[in-house]
Design a protein around this motif. Structure first.
Motif, mmCIF file in Angstrom:
data_model
loop_
_atom_site.group_PDB
_atom_site.id
_atom_site.type_symbol
_atom_site.label_atom_id
_atom_site.label_comp_id
_atom_site.label_asym_id
_atom_site.label_seq_id
_atom_site.Cartn_x
_atom_site.Cartn_y
_atom_site.Cartn_z
ATOM 1 N N ASP A 225 0.837 -1.199 0.000
ATOM 2 C CA ASP A 225 0.000 0.000 0.000
ATOM 3 C C ASP A 225 0.875 1.253 0.000
ATOM 4 O OD1 ASP A 225 -2.596 1.444 0.338
ATOM 5 O OD2 ASP A 225 -1.680 1.991 2.252
ATOM 6 N N ARG A 226 1.938 1.236 0.807
ATOM 7 C CA ARG A 226 2.870 2.369 0.844
ATOM 8 C C ARG A 226 3.532 2.564 -0.514
ATOM 9 N NH1 ARG A 226 5.730 0.806 5.425
ATOM 10 N NH2 ARG A 226 4.280 1.425 7.016
ATOM 11 N N CYS A 227 3.886 1.472 -1.190
ATOM 12 C CA CYS A 227 4.474 1.567 -2.536
ATOM 13 C C CYS A 227 3.488 2.236 -3.492
ATOM 14 C CB CYS A 227 4.844 0.183 -3.063
ATOM 15 S SG CYS A 227 6.324 -0.514 -2.348
ATOM 16 N N ASP A 228 2.224 1.867 -3.398
ATOM 17 C CA ASP A 228 1.216 2.481 -4.264
ATOM 18 C C ASP A 228 1.062 3.963 -3.988
ATOM 19 O OD1 ASP A 228 0.741 0.068 -5.445
ATOM 20 O OD2 ASP A 228 -1.290 -0.176 -4.663
ATOM 21 N N ARG A 229 1.106 4.333 -2.716
ATOM 22 C CA ARG A 229 0.899 5.742 -2.351
ATOM 23 C C ARG A 229 2.121 6.606 -2.613
ATOM 24 N NH1 ARG A 229 -0.349 6.286 3.382
ATOM 25 N NH2 ARG A 229 0.507 4.220 3.668
ATOM 26 N N TYR A 230 3.328 6.091 -2.375
ATOM 27 C CA TYR A 230 4.532 6.928 -2.416
ATOM 28 C C TYR A 230 5.538 6.546 -3.490
ATOM 29 C CZ TYR A 230 2.773 8.273 2.161
ATOM 30 O OH TYR A 230 1.983 8.707 3.182
ATOM 31 N N GLY A 231 5.375 5.413 -4.131
ATOM 32 C CA GLY A 231 6.331 4.982 -5.142
ATOM 33 C C GLY A 231 7.438 4.132 -4.536
ATOM 34 N N LEU A 232 8.376 3.736 -5.384
ATOM 35 C CA LEU A 232 9.409 2.799 -4.958
ATOM 36 C C LEU A 232 10.695 3.458 -4.482
ATOM 37 C CD1 LEU A 232 9.027 0.145 -7.788
ATOM 38 C CD2 LEU A 232 8.225 -0.007 -5.425
ATOM 39 N N GLY A 233 10.899 4.723 -4.780
ATOM 40 C CA GLY A 233 12.148 5.383 -4.434
ATOM 41 C C GLY A 233 12.277 5.713 -2.957
ATOM 42 N N VAL A 234 13.353 6.418 -2.641
ATOM 43 C CA VAL A 234 13.582 6.891 -1.277
ATOM 44 C C VAL A 234 12.680 8.102 -1.060
ATOM 45 C CG1 VAL A 234 15.275 7.855 0.321
ATOM 46 C CG2 VAL A 234 15.962 6.066 -1.277
ATOM 47 N N ARG A 235 11.928 8.081 0.012
ATOM 48 C CA ARG A 235 10.994 9.166 0.306
ATOM 49 C C ARG A 235 11.002 9.477 1.799
ATOM 50 N NH1 ARG A 235 10.604 9.435 -4.578
ATOM 51 N NH2 ARG A 235 8.816 8.947 -5.847
ATOM 52 N N ILE A 236 10.710 10.723 2.112
ATOM 53 C CA ILE A 236 10.415 11.119 3.491
ATOM 54 C C ILE A 236 8.903 11.239 3.532
ATOM 55 C CG2 ILE A 236 10.605 12.900 5.243
ATOM 56 C CD1 ILE A 236 13.276 13.716 3.929
ATOM 57 N N ILE A 237 8.278 10.495 4.420
ATOM 58 C CA ILE A 237 6.819 10.523 4.488
ATOM 59 C C ILE A 237 6.371 10.931 5.881
ATOM 60 C CG2 ILE A 237 6.554 8.771 2.706
ATOM 61 C CD1 ILE A 237 5.714 6.854 5.072
ATOM 62 N N ARG A 238 5.136 11.402 5.947
ATOM 63 C CA ARG A 238 4.533 11.745 7.223
ATOM 64 C C ARG A 238 3.307 10.862 7.418
ATOM 65 N NH1 ARG A 238 2.512 16.894 6.343
ATOM 66 N NH2 ARG A 238 0.541 15.939 5.828
ATOM 67 N N GLU A 239 3.240 10.205 8.548
ATOM 68 C CA GLU A 239 2.055 9.448 8.924
ATOM 69 C C GLU A 239 1.632 9.970 10.288
ATOM 70 O OE1 GLU A 239 2.800 5.238 8.580
ATOM 71 O OE2 GLU A 239 2.861 5.358 6.401
ATOM 72 N N GLY A 240 0.543 10.736 10.295
ATOM 73 C CA GLY A 240 0.138 11.424 11.514
ATOM 74 C C GLY A 240 1.132 12.532 11.804
ATOM 75 N N LYS A 241 1.734 12.515 12.972
ATOM 76 C CA LYS A 241 2.753 13.506 13.331
ATOM 77 C C LYS A 241 4.154 12.927 13.233
ATOM 78 C CE LYS A 241 -0.054 16.362 16.308
ATOM 79 N NZ LYS A 241 -0.163 17.058 17.568
ATOM 80 N N ASP A 242 4.267 11.675 12.792
ATOM 81 C CA ASP A 242 5.563 11.005 12.720
ATOM 82 C C ASP A 242 6.108 11.029 11.299
ATOM 83 O OD1 ASP A 242 5.423 10.320 15.432
ATOM 84 O OD2 ASP A 242 4.267 8.520 14.973
ATOM 85 N N TYR A 243 7.423 11.130 11.201
ATOM 86 C CA TYR A 243 8.113 11.171 9.922
ATOM 87 C C TYR A 243 9.012 9.945 9.795
ATOM 88 C CZ TYR A 243 6.503 15.934 9.442
ATOM 89 O OH TYR A 243 5.711 17.034 9.325
ATOM 90 N N TYR A 244 9.034 9.383 8.567
ATOM 91 C CA TYR A 244 9.820 8.181 8.303
ATOM 92 C C TYR A 244 10.560 8.335 6.989
ATOM 93 C CZ TYR A 244 6.548 6.166 11.667
ATOM 94 O OH TYR A 244 5.789 5.927 12.771
ATOM 95 N N LEU A 245 11.672 7.643 6.882
ATOM 96 C CA LEU A 245 12.385 7.499 5.627
ATOM 97 C C LEU A 245 12.019 6.120 5.106
ATOM 98 C CD1 LEU A 245 14.571 8.687 3.722
ATOM 99 C CD2 LEU A 245 16.230 7.355 5.015
ATOM 100 N N ILE A 246 11.485 6.057 3.884
ATOM 101 C CA ILE A 246 11.091 4.764 3.334
ATOM 102 C C ILE A 246 11.827 4.518 2.024
ATOM 103 C CG2 ILE A 246 8.798 4.789 4.382
ATOM 104 C CD1 ILE A 246 7.682 5.412 1.545
ATOM 105 N N TYR A 247 11.988 3.253 1.702
ATOM 106 C CA TYR A 247 12.542 2.829 0.422
ATOM 107 C C TYR A 247 11.783 1.584 -0.006
ATOM 108 C CZ TYR A 247 15.773 1.017 -3.054
ATOM 109 O OH TYR A 247 16.312 0.530 -4.226
ATOM 110 N N GLN A 248 11.192 1.631 -1.188
ATOM 111 C CA GLN A 248 10.377 0.549 -1.728
ATOM 112 C C GLN A 248 9.278 0.127 -0.748
ATOM 113 O OE1 GLN A 248 13.111 -2.522 -3.006
ATOM 114 N NE2 GLN A 248 13.550 -1.408 -4.891
ATOM 115 N N GLY A 249 8.665 1.108 -0.113
ATOM 116 C CA GLY A 249 7.554 0.854 0.795
ATOM 117 C C GLY A 249 7.942 0.428 2.195
ATOM 118 N N GLU A 250 9.193 0.054 2.393
ATOM 119 C CA GLU A 250 9.668 -0.393 3.711
ATOM 120 C C GLU A 250 10.191 0.802 4.507
ATOM 121 O OE1 GLU A 250 10.018 -3.509 5.097
ATOM 122 O OE2 GLU A 250 9.563 -4.810 3.401
#
Length: 149
Positions: A70-95
Motif C-alpha cells: 500500500d505504501r508503494c502504491d501511495r509513495y512509489g518505490l524510491g527513497v521518500r520522506i513521508i509523514r504518517e500522523g505527526k511522525d516522519y519516516y524514511l522509506i525505500y520501496q515501501g519499507e
C-alpha cells in the motif's frame, strides 16, 4: 463476506452506525490480525499473481506485506520522506528504513515558552524543522499528484 473470519461478519456494525461500546478491543485486535484475512484482502486488491509473488517470508505476516505494498502504491518505490500522523519516516520501496522523529510543538507557539537550550539542541531542532518541512513538502506533492490523476 463469506471468506471473512467466522466471528467478524456478525460483529460488524451496519455502515454508518457507531461501533458498539461492548466490543472488546482484544477481540477486534485478534480478528484484524488474522493472516488469512490480510492474504485475501491483498489478493482482492492486487490479484492472485501479485499475492503469489509477494507472499510473506520468514517472520513477516500478510498484514506487513499489505502495508508495504500500500505504501508503494501511495509513495512509489524510491527513497521518500513521508509523514504518517505527526511522525516522519524514511522509506525505500515501501519499507520503513528509519524513524525520523515527530512534531513535538503541538501548542502552536513555535517553542517560545520552552526553557533556553544549548547550541547543540538548537541546531538539532533546526535540522528537525528542515527535515519536517521536506517531509511536509513531499507529502503535499504526493497529494497533488494523486488528485491530478
Amino acid at each position: 463476506m463469506d471468506w471473512l473470519p467466522g466471528e467478524l461478519p456478525q460483529d460488524l456494525p451496519a455502515p454508518g452506525s457507531p461501533v458498539p461500546r461492548f466490543s472488546s478491543p482484544r477481540k477486534w485486535k485478534a480478528l484484524t490480525s488474522d493472516d488469512e484475512l490480510w492474504r485475501r484482502l491483498f489478493s482482492d486488491r492486487w490479484g492472485a499473481d501479485a499475492a503469489a509473488f509477494y507472499a510473506p517470508e520468514g517472520s513477516k505476516s500478510w498484514k506487513d506485506v499489505f502495508v508495504v505494498q500500500d505504501r508503494c502504491d501511495r509513495y512509489g518505490l524510491g527513497v521518500r520522506i513521508i509523514r504518517e500522523g505527526k511522525d516522519y519516516y524514511l522509506i525505500y520501496q515501501g519499507e520503513i528504513q528509519r524513524y525520523l522523529g515527530s512534531r513535538q510543538d503541538t501548542d502552536g507557539d513555535g517553542g517560545k515558552n520552552q526553557p533556553r537550550q544549548d547550541a547543540a539542541d538548537e541546531q538539532r531542532q533546526i535540522s528537525n524543522q528542515i527535515l519536517f518541512f521536506l517531509g511536509d513538502l513531499e507529502a503535499a506533492c504526493a497529494d497533488a499528484k494523486r488528485i491530478k490523476a
